[in-house]
Design a protein around this motif. Sequence first.
Motif: not given
Lengths: 326, 279
Positions: B116, B118-122, B216
Amino acid sequence: MLETVEADRPAEVAAAGSPEARRPRRELLPYALLAPAIGLELLIHILPMLVGVGISFLKLTQFYLRNWKAAPFAGGDNYRIAVEIDKPAGRALLHSFEVTLAFTLLVLAISWGLGLFAAVLTQRAFTGRGLVRTLFLVPYAMPVFASVITWSFMLQRDTGVVNHVLVDQLHLASQRPFWLIGDNSFLSLVVVTVWRTWPFAFLCLTAGMQSIPTELYEAAALDGAGITGQLRRVTLPLLAPVNRVLVLVLFLWTFNDFTTPYTLFGKSAPRQADLISMHIYQNSFVNWNFGTGSAMSVLLLLFLLAVTGLYLLVVNRSGEPRTSDA
Amino acid sequence: MREPTWFRWTRRVGLSVLSGFTLLPIYVMVTSALKPLADVQGNFAWFPTRLTLQPFVDMWHTIPLARYFLNSVVVSSIASLASVAIALLAGYAVSRYRFRGRQAFSVVVLSTQMFPGILFLLPLFVIFVNLGEATGLPLYGSRLGLIITYLTFTLPFSIWMLVGYLDSIPRELDEAAKVDGNGPLGALFRVVVPAALPGIVAVAIYAFMTAWGEVLFASVMTDDSTRTLAVGLQGYATQNNIYWNQIMAASLTVSLPVVIGFLLLQRFLVAGMTAGAVK
């Protein structure tokens, strides 16, 4: 001379038995070609993942965001907060997980079913087939934010087409229902996601069917198999390899979906449609708690790895005998 | 074989219903884009009574749409071109050579594709912000920063699709090029690339489309000056009014180029996207 991959040519396979070819040459060239890709992979995937795991052990709130080295060590606190199901945060995460799972399974089943249905119906030539096939690709080709924003207009309570049809034209309800908040929001999310997901299933299944030799259908027809018999005895078994990949890809895409709920509901989704990506996003960028957000991401990753691993294990084991006699 | 009547009727009804489902949002989008604001604020009407092209004019002024357009074009083009260039070299190595780590590389590429975002985004967000504080390098909020985050998804599938395309180019071509005195890179650029050009273009278009629709990363990593279309369209919903007719006009305008591009190249795109599944 360089060693090239020649597995699909029988002559070369035989040559590979000679002593000179058997010994793998240490070639630098493939590594040189890969270097930019490997460098980037390390920078954009591996490093962020390691940092993400690191953050999940920190108390990283907005006070420390600009200076993460000062953030206090949290030990396993973030993980404890995420999995304590008798506390609000843990309960909310579990609820979001359940919603996401139900949502994913529904979308997956409906999209696959519609895709197969349409692929079977367009398998034989008829007037207008090309047009229909192209039309079905449009939802897949459209940018998701553009189509979902249109859906959110259609689902508006007072100005939308959905309530116009249901209430004004069909008189199915006396009151105009809300579609983007409350219980109905889950249903809305499923329908919108199916609209843009099923064409991909259709695409893959159509491509898979085109590679099935027509002689098999002729043989089945000679045996007296009708349309349903041919579907059961020829199409479905031969589509098994396509389905194996398709189901996994659809599952992962739908489970990780963010664009659809974000465009449909805005920054904070209704509780009934609180998908996991949205939930983590909200924890991190609305409540500014990156530590728990990262801990949840890590847990999500572990879950996806476990599901994928288990799926591949089951599917490969049950798939072996069928592929060997096909 | 003759088709039974029930099958023919199932086809007529089934495909009509599915076509209706598919067309409904497209119909609503097109007709609402041609209505004046008052007509999209009341009860929905199937047929526009007053047709106007005004929303297509107004949409450029309500929000800085031209700037968002430019941002989307720049970010998506650079991200797709960069990932195709890098993926071409990597794909050629994976397709043509057996080497230690080939399997591991393929597994990493394939698996990062399904993680996902989000895993890299944060972590990328935290890294960008802290890197900016420490060195003054403005990655957060800049186009460059957004391009880097877009590579997290355009690069893996570009590699994956290009390996598939290159595998379908006969190896005799490489051999012939080498006989003519080319080195491996000469063979790649003089012979293999021209032969695989439709596939390479298709991968680039697909990468562009994915970046074009990305929400995202764009919702977090951009500020007002670098905002892309995917996030910027939300700006039509203001405190006083939601300009639905302009939203529909803008959605139509940003969809048309990618839909046309996709349909023109669909043969190559479909081959590439389904290659993994059908093989």
